[in-house]
Design a protein around this motif. Sequence first.
Motif, PDB file in Angstrom:
ATOM      1  N   GLU A 150     -25.499  30.310  24.160  1.00 11.40           N
ATOM      2  CA  GLU A 150     -25.125  31.498  24.914  1.00 11.40           C
ATOM      3  C   GLU A 150     -26.152  31.798  26.005  1.00 11.40           C
ATOM      4  OE1 GLU A 150     -23.541  31.727  20.753  1.00 11.40           O
ATOM      5  OE2 GLU A 150     -25.565  31.554  21.550  1.00 11.40           O
ATOM      6  N   TRP A 151     -25.857  32.819  26.778  1.00  8.46           N
ATOM      7  CA  TRP A 151     -26.751  33.358  27.805  1.00  8.46           C
ATOM      8  C   TRP A 151     -27.544  34.479  27.124  1.00  8.46           C
ATOM      9  CZ3 TRP A 151     -24.403  35.803  32.900  1.00  8.46           C
ATOM     10  CH2 TRP A 151     -25.447  36.253  33.733  1.00  8.46           C
ATOM     11  N   THR A 152     -28.703  34.125  26.574  1.00  5.14           N
ATOM     12  CA  THR A 152     -29.481  35.054  25.760  1.00  5.14           C
ATOM     13  C   THR A 152     -30.422  35.869  26.635  1.00  5.14           C
ATOM     14  OG1 THR A 152     -29.348  33.601  23.846  1.00  5.14           O
ATOM     15  CG2 THR A 152     -31.082  35.260  23.833  1.00  5.14           C
ATOM     16  N   THR A 153     -30.359  37.176  26.467  1.00  8.35           N
ATOM     17  CA  THR A 153     -31.101  38.080  27.353  1.00  8.35           C
ATOM     18  C   THR A 153     -31.953  39.098  26.610  1.00  8.35           C
ATOM     19  OG1 THR A 153     -29.034  39.344  27.469  1.00  8.35           O
ATOM     20  CG2 THR A 153     -29.552  37.908  29.343  1.00  8.35           C
ATOM     21  N   SER A 154     -31.917  39.111  25.275  1.00  7.51           N
ATOM     22  CA  SER A 154     -32.746  40.086  24.555  1.00  7.51           C
ATOM     23  C   SER A 154     -33.068  39.575  23.163  1.00  7.51           C
ATOM     24  CB  SER A 154     -32.050  41.447  24.481  1.00  7.51           C
ATOM     25  OG  SER A 154     -30.778  41.340  23.876  1.00  7.51           O
ATOM     26  N   PHE A 155     -34.123  40.174  22.582  1.00 10.42           N
ATOM     27  CA  PHE A 155     -34.638  39.670  21.303  1.00 10.42           C
ATOM     28  C   PHE A 155     -35.474  40.749  20.631  1.00 10.42           C
ATOM     29  CE2 PHE A 155     -38.218  37.830  18.935  1.00 10.42           C
ATOM     30  CZ  PHE A 155     -37.560  37.008  18.040  1.00 10.42           C
ATOM     31  N   SER A 156     -35.438  40.763  19.305  1.00 12.63           N
ATOM     32  CA  SER A 156     -36.382  41.539  18.521  1.00 12.63           C
ATOM     33  C   SER A 156     -36.523  40.874  17.161  1.00 12.63           C
ATOM     34  CB  SER A 156     -35.918  42.998  18.376  1.00 12.63           C
ATOM     35  OG  SER A 156     -36.947  43.806  17.831  1.00 12.63           O
ATOM     36  N   ILE A 170     -30.746  38.490  18.073  1.00  8.01           N
ATOM     37  CA  ILE A 170     -30.542  37.749  19.312  1.00  8.01           C
ATOM     38  C   ILE A 170     -29.448  38.453  20.113  1.00  8.01           C
ATOM     39  CG2 ILE A 170     -29.848  35.560  20.354  1.00  8.01           C
ATOM     40  CD1 ILE A 170     -32.440  35.220  18.914  1.00  8.01           C
ATOM     41  N   GLY A 171     -29.776  38.885  21.324  1.00 10.46           N
ATOM     42  CA  GLY A 171     -28.812  39.579  22.160  1.00 10.46           C
ATOM     43  C   GLY A 171     -28.356  38.717  23.322  1.00 10.46           C
ATOM     44  N   ASN A 172     -27.049  38.620  23.508  1.00 14.16           N
ATOM     45  CA  ASN A 172     -26.470  37.782  24.557  1.00 14.16           C
ATOM     46  C   ASN A 172     -25.729  38.618  25.596  1.00 14.16           C
ATOM     47  OD1 ASN A 172     -27.308  35.280  23.321  1.00 14.16           O
ATOM     48  ND2 ASN A 172     -25.746  35.663  21.775  1.00 14.16           N
ATOM     49  N   TYR A 173     -25.599  38.046  26.775  1.00  8.95           N
ATOM     50  CA  TYR A 173     -25.048  38.758  27.934  1.00  8.95           C
ATOM     51  C   TYR A 173     -23.570  38.379  28.098  1.00  8.95           C
ATOM     52  CZ  TYR A 173     -25.953  41.286  32.357  1.00  8.95           C
ATOM     53  OH  TYR A 173     -25.988  42.204  33.386  1.00  8.95           O
ATOM     54  N   VAL A 174     -23.146  38.126  29.309  1.00 13.64           N
ATOM     55  CA  VAL A 174     -21.749  37.783  29.581  1.00 13.64           C
ATOM     56  C   VAL A 174     -21.421  36.394  29.025  1.00 13.64           C
ATOM     57  CG1 VAL A 174     -20.093  37.321  31.420  1.00 13.64           C
ATOM     58  CG2 VAL A 174     -21.699  39.233  31.637  1.00 13.64           C
ATOM     59  N   ASN A 175     -20.238  36.256  28.452  1.00 16.34           N
ATOM     60  CA  ASN A 175     -19.728  34.951  28.039  1.00 16.34           C
ATOM     61  C   ASN A 175     -19.258  34.212  29.286  1.00 16.34           C
ATOM     62  OD1 ASN A 175     -18.405  32.721  27.043  1.00 16.34           O
ATOM     63  ND2 ASN A 175     -17.164  33.840  25.558  1.00 16.34           N
ATOM     64  N   GLU A 176     -20.042  33.281  29.750  1.00 16.25           N
ATOM     65  CA  GLU A 176     -19.751  32.584  31.002  1.00 16.25           C
ATOM     66  C   GLU A 176     -18.524  31.680  30.905  1.00 16.25           C
ATOM     67  OE1 GLU A 176     -23.788  31.453  33.032  1.00 16.25           O
ATOM     68  OE2 GLU A 176     -24.081  31.432  30.856  1.00 16.25           O
ATOM     69  N   LYS A 177     -18.083  31.416  29.671  1.00 19.42           N
ATOM     70  CA  LYS A 177     -16.925  30.542  29.484  1.00 19.42           C
ATOM     71  C   LYS A 177     -15.619  31.328  29.418  1.00 19.42           C
ATOM     72  CE  LYS A 177     -19.805  27.303  26.871  1.00 19.42           C
ATOM     73  NZ  LYS A 177     -21.008  28.164  26.925  1.00 19.42           N
ATOM     74  N   ASP A 178     -15.702  32.650  29.425  1.00 19.78           N
ATOM     75  CA  ASP A 178     -14.490  33.471  29.335  1.00 19.78           C
ATOM     76  C   ASP A 178     -13.775  33.469  30.688  1.00 19.78           C
ATOM     77  OD1 ASP A 178     -12.580  35.537  29.205  1.00 19.78           O
ATOM     78  OD2 ASP A 178     -13.805  36.696  27.813  1.00 19.78           O
ATOM     79  N   PRO A 179     -12.553  32.933  30.767  1.00 20.19           N
ATOM     80  CA  PRO A 179     -11.860  32.841  32.065  1.00 20.19           C
ATOM     81  C   PRO A 179     -11.488  34.204  32.640  1.00 20.19           C
ATOM     82  CG  PRO A 179     -10.377  32.249  30.284  1.00 20.19           C
ATOM     83  CD  PRO A 179     -11.742  32.387  29.668  1.00 20.19           C
ATOM     84  N   ASN A 180     -11.500  35.245  31.805  1.00 19.80           N
ATOM     85  CA  ASN A 180     -11.154  36.583  32.273  1.00 19.80           C
ATOM     86  C   ASN A 180     -12.381  37.390  32.700  1.00 19.80           C
ATOM     87  OD1 ASN A 180      -8.346  36.252  31.675  1.00 19.80           O
ATOM     88  ND2 ASN A 180      -8.840  36.547  29.506  1.00 19.80           N
ATOM     89  N   GLY A 181     -13.573  36.769  32.597  1.00 21.05           N
ATOM     90  CA  GLY A 181     -14.817  37.469  32.920  1.00 21.05           C
ATOM     91  C   GLY A 181     -15.056  37.568  34.409  1.00 21.05           C
ATOM     92  N   PRO A 182     -16.202  38.129  34.793  1.00 21.04           N
ATOM     93  CA  PRO A 182     -17.291  38.512  33.901  1.00 21.04           C
ATOM     94  C   PRO A 182     -17.167  39.912  33.305  1.00 21.04           C
ATOM     95  CG  PRO A 182     -17.985  38.830  36.160  1.00 21.04           C
ATOM     96  CD  PRO A 182     -16.599  38.251  36.216  1.00 21.04           C
ATOM     97  N   PHE A 183     -16.338  40.785  33.884  1.00 18.75           N
ATOM     98  CA  PHE A 183     -16.267  42.154  33.380  1.00 18.75           C
ATOM     99  C   PHE A 183     -15.469  42.206  32.072  1.00 18.75           C
ATOM    100  CE2 PHE A 183     -16.753  42.418  38.003  1.00 18.75           C
ATOM    101  CZ  PHE A 183     -17.972  43.089  38.058  1.00 18.75           C
ATOM    102  N   GLU A 184     -15.944  43.067  31.150  1.00 19.44           N
ATOM    103  CA  GLU A 184     -15.354  43.180  29.815  1.00 19.44           C
ATOM    104  C   GLU A 184     -15.350  41.831  29.094  1.00 19.44           C
ATOM    105  OE1 GLU A 184     -14.887  46.036  28.682  1.00 19.44           O
ATOM    106  OE2 GLU A 184     -14.447  47.356  30.368  1.00 19.44           O
ATOM    107  N   ALA A 185     -16.368  41.008  29.348  1.00 18.86           N
ATOM    108  CA  ALA A 185     -16.458  39.678  28.728  1.00 18.86           C
ATOM    109  C   ALA A 185     -17.822  39.481  28.078  1.00 18.86           C
ATOM    110  CB  ALA A 185     -16.188  38.587  29.763  1.00 18.86           C
ATOM    111  N   CYS A 186     -18.347  40.525  27.458  1.00 20.12           N
ATOM    112  CA  CYS A 186     -19.660  40.426  26.816  1.00 20.12           C
ATOM    113  C   CYS A 186     -19.591  39.521  25.588  1.00 20.12           C
ATOM    114  CB  CYS A 186     -20.149  41.812  26.410  1.00 20.12           C
ATOM    115  SG  CYS A 186     -20.453  42.906  27.819  1.00 20.12           S
TER     116      CYS A 186
END
Length: 521
Positions: A150-156, A170-186
Amino acid sequence: MAKFIFLLVIAGLMTANSPEVAHSEVSFLDRSSAIPIHQSYEGDWNHFVGGGVAAFDCNDDGFPDLYVAGGSAPSRLFINTSTRGGPITFKQGEIESLTDVIGAYPMDIDGDGILDLVVLRDGGNVVFKGLGGCKFVRAPSDWRFTEGNEWTTSFSATFEKGENWPTFAIGNYVNEKDPNGPFEACDHNYLIRPKGRAFGERIPLDPGFCALSMLFSDWKRVGTPDLRISNDRQYYVSKGREQMWRLNPLHEYTEAEGWPTLHIWGMGIASRDLNGDGLPEIVLTSMADQLLQINLGGGKMKAAPYSMGAYATTPYKGDDGRPSTGWHAEFGDIDNDGRDDLFIAKGNVDQMPSNAIHDPNNLLMQQPDGTFVEKGGVAGIGTTERSRGAAVTDLNLDGKLDIVVVNRRAQMEVWQNSTEPSGHYISVDLREPGANSHAVGAIAEVRLPDGRILTQEHTVGGGHASGDAGPLHFGLGAAASVEIRVTWPWGKPSDWTRIAADHAVRISPGNGSALTVETKE
């Protein structure tokens, strides 16, 4: 009127026992040339966010070293070659070359006393095992760490009760593989709990809303940490919220449990007790307002009044009145007057003309009445590059906190604190036997001669893609000696122990409720 009264209450807590120290104007020297190679955070839209730095002592000489994300450019390790109290200097270290690095967080994962490094990436995270001497190898296979893609952008991270291996978030950002993204595609976020002396399966933390910062913290001071997640409304748009997760049983706090719905463009988290009641306040960076929340106890947070001066809504210099964009936030007592100050890295993103382009970093100095006053311009650190991650740490061991800033498409910055005169300080390195060697989750309290208590919790996470494993730094004002006690993870408070100011100390559990204090210089 209610906000005014609330501010007076906070101010009263701050002024009743404020330490006396000679006042001085805060100042810094530009030591960016100490970085021996051009190091900037590069890349296209998948590197609009991130750009972190890990500050940690990887060779046990006491001086913090730096691992700096490069985005599409290489990430690099810089070894601190400064002398005590002298100019800050670095040399380049050796570590496996990685690109697509978003940020990094140091911690001792396997309990051998040597700090390891968790590297967040777009397309597969990496854990480096520290060997000592600033040498690293990929984590052994028997750690069973799932790198993901994934596109990992946060951690604790934290240590749960009875476990001898850490729990990761592990915190991830937008799902880059979602064809309907990037909005509402977390994408999904994950909790990774231990399974023996290794990591278990990834547990989804659903729903996820494009997490840009995460922090395990015992924010209620009940002996058990919760997980706070700050999410970027830019991509969840309307269906998400800020989140707090309980670990046992695992579930997201609801409004019925006192956790109100909050929508912001969440970027970073900073935590520190500001009013002396032992409960940590929270700053959430965002587009426009940087939200300061006062901890009321009992699981309740309240937005601070605007008049406290911490919102930093627009740039404080230049004629650009458009909203600011805050990223990494970190508390630290810059002038050692016994009051924590706040640094915020600022910078716009590409193709966001609605927000300020020339956006100087903030240095908000806390005043005796508990309000904050902007001193970034006065201190000389108010540059207007597009800043992202940062660290506030004592790089040359002179007892004053310095600042490191990672910039997007511009050279990183190193600022040496030259404030004179400065108050007394104490630097506290917490250690305990067993798996949690660096006492993650411990709470240190420093009692000043006037009775006021300064409190810090040792956490792993928060900020924006940037982790600091340095010792806890306490400014002491005019106090030449103080008392300290530590609540060890899952334990009771120790006895109060007197220590002299202006030292770095390593503190570990002694016999019974005593502390063992070793002066490091």
